[in-house]
Design a protein around this motif. Sequence first.
Motif, PDB file in Angstrom:
ATOM      1  N   SER A  41       0.833  -1.195   0.000  1.00 60.82           N
ATOM      2  CA  SER A  41       0.000   0.000   0.000  1.00 60.82           C
ATOM      3  C   SER A  41       0.873   1.253   0.000  1.00 60.82           C
ATOM      4  O   SER A  41       1.845   1.334   0.741  1.00 60.82           O
ATOM      5  CB  SER A  41      -0.895  -0.037   1.245  1.00 60.82           C
ATOM      6  OG  SER A  41      -1.757   1.049   1.221  1.00 60.82           O
ATOM      7  N   GLY A  42       0.534   2.193  -0.865  1.00 57.35           N
ATOM      8  CA  GLY A  42       1.267   3.462  -0.903  1.00 57.35           C
ATOM      9  C   GLY A  42       2.585   3.401  -1.654  1.00 57.35           C
ATOM     10  O   GLY A  42       3.350   4.364  -1.648  1.00 57.35           O
ATOM     11  N   SER A  46      -0.900   2.958  -8.135  1.00 55.30           N
ATOM     12  CA  SER A  46      -2.009   3.706  -8.755  1.00 55.30           C
ATOM     13  C   SER A  46      -1.525   5.019  -9.358  1.00 55.30           C
ATOM     14  O   SER A  46      -2.014   5.434 -10.415  1.00 55.30           O
ATOM     15  CB  SER A  46      -3.099   4.019  -7.732  1.00 55.30           C
ATOM     16  OG  SER A  46      -3.619   2.824  -7.220  1.00 55.30           O
TER      17      SER A  46
HETATM   18  N1  LIG Z   1      -3.297  13.350  -4.985  1.00 59.39           N
HETATM   19  C1  LIG Z   1      -2.347  13.044  -4.079  1.00 59.39           C
HETATM   20  N2  LIG Z   1      -1.812  13.997  -3.267  1.00 59.39           N
HETATM   21  C2  LIG Z   1      -0.863  13.686  -2.365  1.00 59.39           C
HETATM   22  N3  LIG Z   1      -0.350  12.443  -2.188  1.00 59.39           N
HETATM   23  C3  LIG Z   1      -0.840  11.460  -2.951  1.00 59.39           C
HETATM   24  C4  LIG Z   1      -1.849  11.698  -3.938  1.00 59.39           C
HETATM   25  N4  LIG Z   1      -2.139  10.522  -4.554  1.00 59.39           N
HETATM   26  C5  LIG Z   1      -1.339   9.600  -3.967  1.00 59.39           C
HETATM   27  N5  LIG Z   1      -0.561  10.145  -3.008  1.00 59.39           N
HETATM   28  C6  LIG Z   1       0.434   9.441  -2.178  1.00 59.39           C
HETATM   29  O1  LIG Z   1       1.343   8.786  -3.051  1.00 59.39           O
HETATM   30  C7  LIG Z   1       1.750   7.531  -2.505  1.00 59.39           C
HETATM   31  C8  LIG Z   1       1.479   6.426  -3.512  1.00 59.39           C
HETATM   32  O2  LIG Z   1       0.069   6.326  -3.710  1.00 59.39           O
HETATM   33  P1  LIG Z   1      -0.593   5.218  -4.663  1.00 59.39           P
HETATM   34  O3  LIG Z   1      -2.071   5.496  -4.654  1.00 59.39           O
HETATM   35  O4  LIG Z   1       0.089   5.198  -5.949  1.00 59.39           O
HETATM   36  O5  LIG Z   1      -0.289   3.889  -3.854  1.00 59.39           O
HETATM   37  P2  LIG Z   1      -0.640   2.391  -4.220  1.00 59.39           P
HETATM   38  O6  LIG Z   1       0.636   1.670  -4.376  1.00 59.39           O
HETATM   39  O7  LIG Z   1      -1.587   2.343  -5.364  1.00 59.39           O
HETATM   40  O8  LIG Z   1      -1.326   1.909  -2.882  1.00 59.39           O
HETATM   41  P3  LIG Z   1      -2.744   1.134  -2.592  1.00 59.39           P
HETATM   42  O9  LIG Z   1      -2.472  -0.295  -2.890  1.00 59.39           O
HETATM   43  O10 LIG Z   1      -2.966   1.391  -1.138  1.00 59.39           O
HETATM   44  O11 LIG Z   1      -3.763   1.757  -3.489  1.00 59.39           O
HETATM   45  C9  LIG Z   1       0.991   7.383  -1.190  1.00 59.39           C
HETATM   46  O12 LIG Z   1       1.847   7.761  -0.138  1.00 59.39           O
HETATM   47  C10 LIG Z   1      -0.170   8.358  -1.326  1.00 59.39           C
HETATM   48  O13 LIG Z   1      -0.549   8.856  -0.072  1.00 59.39           O
END
Ligand SMILES: Nc1ncnc2c1ncn2[C@@H]1O[C@H](COP(=O)(O)OP(=O)(O)OP(=O)(O)O)[C@@H](O)[C@H]1O
Length: 265
Positions: A41-42, A46
Amino acid sequence: MSGATGLVVSGLTIGINGERLLDGVDVAVAEGQRVGLVGGSGSGKSLTLRAVLGLLPSHAALGGSIRWDGVELLGAPERVLARVRGGEIGIVLQDPATALDPLRRVGAQITEGARRHHRVGRAGARALAVRLAEEVGLPSPADAVDRYPHELSGGQRQRVQIAAALSAEPRLLLADEPTTALDTVVQSQVLELLARLGRTRGLSTLFVTHDLAVLRRAADSASVLDAGRVVEHGPVERLLTSPVSATARALRDAARLTSWDGGRP
Ligand SMILES: Nc1ncnc2c1ncn2[C@@H]1O[C@H](COP(=O)(O)OP(=O)(O)OP(=O)(O)O)[C@@H](O)[C@H]1O
């Protein structure tokens, strides 16, 4: 413009509010390939997908390159992004409940992409909706297209989302945890559907998940993301049997605890 077909993301960096969230990510999906992005996660999975579709907040600072068929998408004009987004590149998200409009019939939602990108008319749209509903395995397709999303099960709604993604005839499907919200039996059916569509349509996929056991059925090779960086890349089978990075080992251990059977036949 280079001659490379498919998607080539190189050295992608994303900063938001001064924080570097993605730090030099490389991912490539050539014609017909099934590639995964896996991480906790994070880790930035995404964000990477959203960057490909040009769907990041306007204050996000982007660096590196995202090329589609050799055309640079980073900083591309809206008309180029509009052609690619939902047209040549389709997307399927985790939660069909939020991806679908509760107030519009399923058929209209399935064919939205075709109407926008290929100017399909009203009569053609209905026939196309029924054909796509059938292709994705919705029961009684001619009736299903007249229903509203709440009249379908979660798995059926995910099939609707996949049909909608297919309607503009994309060559690449971006899938962001498309089976995470589903129970394991339905999850398996949706993975089977995506695999079949890949074969029959020659569709390439970039599949995002935190679950290596799921990825084993959805992709052949994958990049492992940790804190916005790719820490390992290789065949999914190898990531499961002999992961090198601490992140891939942790993902392998988690997969063992859930559904991966250790590769036994
Ligand atoms: N619009 C935004 N503004 C600020 N920070 C963001 C934004 N979108 C994502 N983040 C941050 O960027 C990092 C990566 O986010 P991302 O959504 O890509 O994670 P992920 O790998 O898809 O995780 P998950 O499996 O939980 O969806 C995280 O720390 C998130 O809080």
